[in-house]
Design a protein around this motif. Structure first.
Motif, PDB file in Angstrom:
ATOM      1  N   THR A  71      -2.648   8.166   3.475  1.00  0.00           N
ATOM      2  CA  THR A  71      -1.807   8.933   2.711  1.00  0.00           C
ATOM      3  C   THR A  71      -2.583   9.371   1.477  1.00  0.00           C
ATOM      4  O   THR A  71      -1.906  10.219   0.509  1.00  0.00           O
ATOM      5  CB  THR A  71      -0.358   8.124   2.197  1.00  0.00           C
ATOM      6  OG1 THR A  71      -0.927   6.997   1.565  1.00  0.00           O
ATOM      7  CG2 THR A  71       0.281   7.714   3.367  1.00  0.00           C
ATOM      8  N   SER A  72      -3.734   8.930   1.097  1.00  0.00           N
ATOM      9  CA  SER A  72      -4.405   9.369  -0.138  1.00  0.00           C
ATOM     10  C   SER A  72      -3.824   8.602  -1.238  1.00  0.00           C
ATOM     11  O   SER A  72      -4.522   9.279  -2.570  1.00  0.00           O
ATOM     12  CB  SER A  72      -4.731  10.952  -0.237  1.00  0.00           C
ATOM     13  OG  SER A  72      -5.469  11.498   0.788  1.00  0.00           O
ATOM     14  N   GLN A  73      -2.991   7.824  -1.354  1.00  0.00           N
ATOM     15  CA  GLN A  73      -2.440   7.243  -2.337  1.00  0.00           C
ATOM     16  C   GLN A  73      -3.367   6.116  -3.109  1.00  0.00           C
ATOM     17  O   GLN A  73      -4.188   5.502  -2.116  1.00  0.00           O
ATOM     18  CB  GLN A  73      -0.898   6.321  -2.116  1.00  0.00           C
ATOM     19  CG  GLN A  73       0.052   7.396  -1.728  1.00  0.00           C
ATOM     20  CD  GLN A  73       1.164   6.363  -1.205  1.00  0.00           C
ATOM     21  OE1 GLN A  73       1.536   6.314  -0.100  1.00  0.00           O
ATOM     22  NE2 GLN A  73       1.957   5.760  -2.065  1.00  0.00           N
ATOM     23  N   PRO A  74      -3.531   5.913  -4.117  1.00  0.00           N
ATOM     24  CA  PRO A  74      -4.370   4.823  -4.620  1.00  0.00           C
ATOM     25  C   PRO A  74      -3.994   3.363  -4.104  1.00  0.00           C
ATOM     26  O   PRO A  74      -2.941   3.064  -3.988  1.00  0.00           O
ATOM     27  CB  PRO A  74      -3.817   4.840  -6.259  1.00  0.00           C
ATOM     28  CG  PRO A  74      -3.371   6.149  -6.608  1.00  0.00           C
ATOM     29  CD  PRO A  74      -2.676   6.425  -5.142  1.00  0.00           C
ATOM     30  N   THR A  75      -5.176   2.839  -3.603  1.00  0.00           N
ATOM     31  CA  THR A  75      -4.996   1.526  -2.819  1.00  0.00           C
ATOM     32  C   THR A  75      -5.915   0.593  -3.318  1.00  0.00           C
ATOM     33  O   THR A  75      -7.174   1.101  -3.783  1.00  0.00           O
ATOM     34  CB  THR A  75      -5.223   2.010  -1.308  1.00  0.00           C
ATOM     35  OG1 THR A  75      -4.311   2.856  -0.934  1.00  0.00           O
ATOM     36  CG2 THR A  75      -5.213   0.694  -0.480  1.00  0.00           C
ATOM     37  N   THR A  76      -5.764  -0.735  -3.365  1.00  0.00           N
ATOM     38  CA  THR A  76      -6.624  -1.813  -3.871  1.00  0.00           C
ATOM     39  C   THR A  76      -6.777  -2.660  -2.510  1.00  0.00           C
ATOM     40  O   THR A  76      -5.929  -2.732  -1.633  1.00  0.00           O
ATOM     41  CB  THR A  76      -6.158  -2.380  -5.058  1.00  0.00           C
ATOM     42  OG1 THR A  76      -7.221  -3.202  -5.440  1.00  0.00           O
ATOM     43  CG2 THR A  76      -4.851  -3.217  -4.616  1.00  0.00           C
ATOM     44  N   SER A  77      -7.829  -3.371  -2.593  1.00  0.00           N
ATOM     45  CA  SER A  77      -8.066  -4.309  -1.393  1.00  0.00           C
ATOM     46  C   SER A  77      -7.362  -5.382  -1.318  1.00  0.00           C
ATOM     47  O   SER A  77      -7.260  -6.104  -2.383  1.00  0.00           O
ATOM     48  CB  SER A  77      -9.724  -4.803  -1.337  1.00  0.00           C
ATOM     49  OG  SER A  77      -9.893  -5.457  -0.113  1.00  0.00           O
TER      50      SER A  77
ATOM     51  N   PRO B 237      -1.360  -0.082  -0.842  1.00  0.00           N
ATOM     52  CA  PRO B 237      -1.204   0.847  -1.881  1.00  0.00           C
ATOM     53  C   PRO B 237      -0.574   0.366  -3.075  1.00  0.00           C
ATOM     54  O   PRO B 237       0.382  -0.472  -3.177  1.00  0.00           O
ATOM     55  CB  PRO B 237      -0.391   2.122  -1.185  1.00  0.00           C
ATOM     56  CG  PRO B 237      -0.575   1.596   0.524  1.00  0.00           C
ATOM     57  CD  PRO B 237      -0.867   0.273   0.540  1.00  0.00           C
ATOM     58  N   LEU B 238      -1.000   0.913  -4.190  1.00  0.00           N
ATOM     59  CA  LEU B 238      -0.525   0.509  -5.566  1.00  0.00           C
ATOM     60  C   LEU B 238       1.043   0.670  -5.577  1.00  0.00           C
ATOM     61  O   LEU B 238       1.704   1.900  -5.058  1.00  0.00           O
ATOM     62  CB  LEU B 238      -0.937   1.255  -6.711  1.00  0.00           C
ATOM     63  CG  LEU B 238      -2.567   1.145  -6.805  1.00  0.00           C
ATOM     64  CD1 LEU B 238      -3.025   1.611  -8.248  1.00  0.00           C
ATOM     65  CD2 LEU B 238      -2.972  -0.608  -6.976  1.00  0.00           C
ATOM     66  N   GLY B 239       1.803  -0.255  -6.229  1.00  0.00           N
ATOM     67  CA  GLY B 239       3.158  -0.002  -6.335  1.00  0.00           C
ATOM     68  C   GLY B 239       3.848  -0.529  -4.867  1.00  0.00           C
ATOM     69  O   GLY B 239       4.984  -0.401  -4.805  1.00  0.00           O
ATOM     70  N   ASN B 240       3.234  -1.335  -3.940  1.00  0.00           N
ATOM     71  CA  ASN B 240       3.686  -1.747  -2.845  1.00  0.00           C
ATOM     72  C   ASN B 240       3.574  -3.498  -2.815  1.00  0.00           C
ATOM     73  O   ASN B 240       2.693  -3.937  -3.584  1.00  0.00           O
ATOM     74  CB  ASN B 240       3.090  -1.145  -1.660  1.00  0.00           C
ATOM     75  CG  ASN B 240       3.673   0.374  -1.486  1.00  0.00           C
ATOM     76  OD1 ASN B 240       4.400   0.527  -0.710  1.00  0.00           O
ATOM     77  ND2 ASN B 240       3.206   1.017  -2.125  1.00  0.00           N
ATOM     78  N   SER B 241       4.483  -3.896  -1.575  1.00  0.00           N
ATOM     79  CA  SER B 241       4.246  -5.385  -1.654  1.00  0.00           C
ATOM     80  C   SER B 241       4.209  -5.706  -0.161  1.00  0.00           C
ATOM     81  O   SER B 241       4.440  -5.020   0.789  1.00  0.00           O
ATOM     82  CB  SER B 241       5.776  -5.925  -2.142  1.00  0.00           C
ATOM     83  OG  SER B 241       6.859  -5.398  -1.407  1.00  0.00           O
TER      84      SER B 241
ATOM     85  N   PHE C 295       5.974   0.105 -12.200  1.00  0.00           N
ATOM     86  CA  PHE C 295       4.469   0.221 -12.601  1.00  0.00           C
ATOM     87  C   PHE C 295       3.985   0.668 -11.347  1.00  0.00           C
ATOM     88  O   PHE C 295       2.982  -0.096 -10.756  1.00  0.00           O
ATOM     89  CB  PHE C 295       4.177  -1.018 -13.089  1.00  0.00           C
ATOM     90  CG  PHE C 295       4.640  -1.702 -14.465  1.00  0.00           C
ATOM     91  CD1 PHE C 295       4.301  -1.068 -15.571  1.00  0.00           C
ATOM     92  CD2 PHE C 295       5.867  -2.518 -14.339  1.00  0.00           C
ATOM     93  CE1 PHE C 295       4.942  -1.391 -16.628  1.00  0.00           C
ATOM     94  CE2 PHE C 295       6.451  -3.028 -15.408  1.00  0.00           C
ATOM     95  CZ  PHE C 295       5.776  -2.288 -16.775  1.00  0.00           C
ATOM     96  N   GLU C 296       4.320   1.680 -10.678  1.00  0.00           N
ATOM     97  CA  GLU C 296       3.618   2.134  -9.196  1.00  0.00           C
ATOM     98  C   GLU C 296       2.389   2.395  -9.118  1.00  0.00           C
ATOM     99  O   GLU C 296       1.646   2.471  -8.058  1.00  0.00           O
ATOM    100  CB  GLU C 296       4.650   3.242  -8.800  1.00  0.00           C
ATOM    101  CG  GLU C 296       4.536   4.497  -9.639  1.00  0.00           C
ATOM    102  CD  GLU C 296       5.451   5.533  -9.118  1.00  0.00           C
ATOM    103  OE1 GLU C 296       6.006   5.260  -8.001  1.00  0.00           O
ATOM    104  OE2 GLU C 296       5.351   6.691  -9.762  1.00  0.00           O
ATOM    105  N   ASN C 297       1.800   2.613 -10.556  1.00  0.00           N
ATOM    106  CA  ASN C 297       0.442   2.995 -10.304  1.00  0.00           C
ATOM    107  C   ASN C 297      -0.414   1.898 -10.944  1.00  0.00           C
ATOM    108  O   ASN C 297      -1.863   2.141 -10.858  1.00  0.00           O
ATOM    109  CB  ASN C 297      -0.049   4.253 -11.549  1.00  0.00           C
ATOM    110  CG  ASN C 297       0.633   5.382 -11.032  1.00  0.00           C
ATOM    111  OD1 ASN C 297       0.731   5.724  -9.882  1.00  0.00           O
ATOM    112  ND2 ASN C 297       1.383   6.206 -12.124  1.00  0.00           N
ATOM    113  N   ASN C 298      -0.008   0.830 -11.079  1.00  0.00           N
ATOM    114  CA  ASN C 298      -0.768  -0.469 -11.508  1.00  0.00           C
ATOM    115  C   ASN C 298      -0.469  -1.723 -10.618  1.00  0.00           C
ATOM    116  O   ASN C 298      -1.376  -2.674 -10.511  1.00  0.00           O
ATOM    117  CB  ASN C 298      -0.772  -0.676 -12.770  1.00  0.00           C
ATOM    118  CG  ASN C 298      -0.748   0.421 -13.798  1.00  0.00           C
ATOM    119  OD1 ASN C 298       0.166   1.160 -13.873  1.00  0.00           O
ATOM    120  ND2 ASN C 298      -2.046   0.577 -14.017  1.00  0.00           N
TER     121      ASN C 298
END
Length: 375
Positions: free
Chosen positions: A12-18, A34-38, A251-254
């Motif tokens: 989806t090209s959303q900001p994602t962290t490992s 993806p940031l903002g997810n659980s 805080f969906e971007n962090n």
């Protein structure tokens, strides 16, 4: 994307962290969370493989802060918050995997060859990487297009070289995390008190660096050994998860969150677990093999112990994609093994147990027969 611990999702090209596990990153279909997810990690049985993933998730955030030595508070890229655990929980975070003895020797040789010296210049080891590859390609007649593809893949990995690390589960993170890198929030009697503490920490971290990622870890959610009896009821659990979900959206971007749940205490058939699965953005199920199955796999792989797997990984829900209506449920397709190098997840295939008679025949031993073989 200025944070080295963030990259675009492949889906989806959303900001994602490992998540700290490259294999878990892959099966989540985003190359991470993806940031903002659980993410909810459910586990059957009395094992505690989920804690390995949770500690790797926390250790990954700590490593994003150690890309540069002696980084100050403004240069930190990540912060970890642990809910419901004592500070001693951080003492068991895994350390970086430094490779086998052979790999360490190769790394030393490569480091020595990269240094400028008369012998290295004479052998051309200090040529640019691309020139060295083209020289090898010319020597062995390799296809130029194949070399270009390899270079493109290498450049992509180099652009996100600090995104994901491989951890050695038998070692501990050295030095351990400091209070600037990790915070511990105790379980309070009210949901509002917990959320207020979490929100204050997130806001304080973002004031120092608005691009910082904040990792919220909740080990053993609703486990009676951590939560008092009055706090394990649905009247406490549901408002807490609703509030945490709202905090993630705020805080969906962090902010990202990973939690574990023991299915022996809260089976999937129960209403509580069903509601939790609907409120979390993604969930997986770790299903360790029973004793009989484990013994059979050990016999099948007795000559290849590195292939022995500990259980199955069922994908129940995928971040973003499941909410968009895509059927992303996968059961019985993946298996996990808790190896020394990392927590591995791979495609599941039923091993073939070699019969002792067939094995003896393959080893060249003579076999007897009672049948008449005369023509």
């Amino acid at each position: 994307m200025q944070n080295p611990g963030v990259r675009p999702s492949l889906s989806t090209s959303q900001p994602t962290t490992s998540t700290g596990s490259s294999d878990l990153d892959k099966i989540l279909s985003h190359q991470g969370l993806p940031l903002g997810n659980s993410l909810l990690i459910e586990e059957s049985g009395t094992t505690d493989f989920a804690s390995v993933l949770l500690r790797a998730f926390a250790a990954q955030g700590i490593m994003h802060n150690r890309i540069t030595a002696n980084a100050n508070a403004k240069e930190l890229h990540s912060h970890v918050i642990v809910l419901g655990m004592a500070p001693q929980w951080a003492n068991d975070l895994p350390g970086l995997y430094k490779g086998s003895s052979k790999e360490q020797k190769k790394a030393k040789i490569a480091e020595n060859e990269s240094k400028v010296s008369v012998s290295n210049i004479a052998h051309g080891s200090n040529l640019p990487r691309g020139d060295q590859k083209m020289k090898i390609a010319w020597r062995y007649g390799l296809n130029a297009k194949d070399m270009e593809k390899e270079n493109d893949a290498g450049e992509m990995n180099a652009a996100y070289e600090h995104y994901s690390h491989q951890f050695d589960l038998t070692s501990k993170l050295q030095p351990g995390p400091n209070p600037q890198e990790i915070s511990f929030v105790p379980i309070s009697d009210t949901v509002s008190a917990i959320i207020k503490q979490l929100k204050n920490i997130v806001q304080a971290q973002l004031r120092s660096n608005p691009l910082k990622t904040v990792r919220l870890v909740i080990p053993g959610f609703l486990n009676p050994s951590i939560y008092p009896p009055q706090l394990t009821a649905p009247t406490f659990a549901f408002p807490l998860i609703h509030s945490l979900r709202s905090l993630l959206r705020q805080f969906e971007n962090n902010l990202v969150m990973v939690s574990s749940l023991a299915l022996d205490l809260y089976p999937r058939q129960s209403n509580l677990t069903g509601v939790l699965e609907s409120l979390f953005d993604s969930s997986i199920h770790l299903q360790p093999f029973n004793q009989e199955m484990s013994q059979w796999i050990e016999r099948a792989y007795k000559n290849e112990p590195a292939k022995i797997q500990q259980g199955l990984v069922d994908i129940i829900k995928i971040p973003v994609l499941s909410e968009r209506g895509l059927m992303m449920v996968h059961t019985g397709e993946f298996a996990f093994k808790n190896g020394r190098k990392r927590f591995e997840i791979e495609e599941w295939g039923i091993p073939v147990e070699v019969d002792s008679k067939e094995e003896a025949h393959d080893n060249g031993e003579k076999s007897q027969t009672t049948k008449n073989i005369d023509f």
